[in-house]
Design an enzyme around this catalytic site. Structure first.
Site, PDB file in Angstrom:
ATOM      1  N   ASP A 123      27.108  -1.202  11.660  1.00 16.34           N
ATOM      2  CA  ASP A 123      28.180  -0.955  10.691  1.00 16.34           C
ATOM      3  C   ASP A 123      28.295   0.544  10.464  1.00 16.34           C
ATOM      4  O   ASP A 123      27.306   1.274  10.595  1.00 16.34           O
ATOM      5  CB  ASP A 123      27.885  -1.658   9.362  1.00 16.34           C
ATOM      6  CG  ASP A 123      28.055  -3.159   9.435  1.00 16.34           C
ATOM      7  OD1 ASP A 123      28.891  -3.622  10.230  1.00 16.34           O
ATOM      8  OD2 ASP A 123      27.373  -3.862   8.679  1.00 16.34           O
ATOM      9  N   ASP A 141      34.585  -6.438  12.003  1.00 16.35           N
ATOM     10  CA  ASP A 141      34.779  -7.069  10.692  1.00 16.35           C
ATOM     11  C   ASP A 141      36.237  -6.941  10.246  1.00 16.35           C
ATOM     12  O   ASP A 141      36.794  -7.867   9.654  1.00 16.35           O
ATOM     13  CB  ASP A 141      33.871  -6.431   9.642  1.00 16.35           C
ATOM     14  CG  ASP A 141      32.394  -6.611   9.938  1.00 16.35           C
ATOM     15  OD1 ASP A 141      32.033  -7.583  10.631  1.00 16.35           O
ATOM     16  OD2 ASP A 141      31.594  -5.782   9.477  1.00 16.35           O
TER      17      ASP A 141
END
Length: 174
Positions: A123, A141
């Protein structure tokens, strides 16, 4: 009875591939140019922040002993397969559904790749207001969330469209 692939929603798989390539490319760039947990401010409410997420969205089940890797991998594979079938069954003209399914497939495969290769998801996108930070996320995402939002929106459009069609039939038949 088979139908030409280009007449189905599979025609939109290029979008899944685009999400996958951009996601994996950006993750690789982050891993090559950042140290784990390094943060680089870009603008007053947005940072790049390199993090590992062994869990799911918002680090759900991240503290477990590793079984969640295989659990989430199975879910990603299952969802991608179901959406591929839906793409095949959907007309290429149903753009909103096909775009949504393709975004979700690309995102699911991007995070699946991370889980299988690294054992965690990379991330790097950090939005914040003052001291409050939204959970760090990635391009995959974003594809999943935008795709899910489009499916919800499509539900609103289809519902109103179907009721209008029924009303029109009643008027013309009555």
């Amino acid at each position: 009875m088979s139908k030409p692939i280009l007449s189905t929603g599979l025609r939109w798989l290029w979008l899944a591939l685009l999400v996958l390539v951009v996601d994996l490319g950006f993750k690789q760039w982050i891993m090559d140019n950042f140290v784990l947990y390094e943060t680089r401010p870009l603008i007053p409410f947005f940072n790049l922040h390199y993090a590992h997420n062994p869990g799911a969205a918002f680090s759900f089940l991240a503290g477990q002993d590793g079984w969640q890797r295989w659990f989430f991998a199975g879910i990603a594979i299952g969802i991608a397969l179901v959406l591929l079938v839906l793409l095949y069954r959907t007309s290429a003209r149903q753009k909103l559904n096909n775009i949504a399914y393709s975004l979700i497939i690309g995102g699911a495969l991007g995070n699946l790749f991370d889980r299988m290769v690294h054992g965690f998801v990379v991330d790097m996108i950090d939005f914040y207001v003052g001291d409050w930070h939204f959970p760090t996320f990635n391009i995959a995402d974003m594809g999943i969330c935008i795709g899910a939002a489009l499916i919800v929106l499509e539900g609103f459009f289809v519902s109103s469209g179907k009721s209008n069609d029924k009303d029109n039939k009643k008027v013309t038949n009555g």
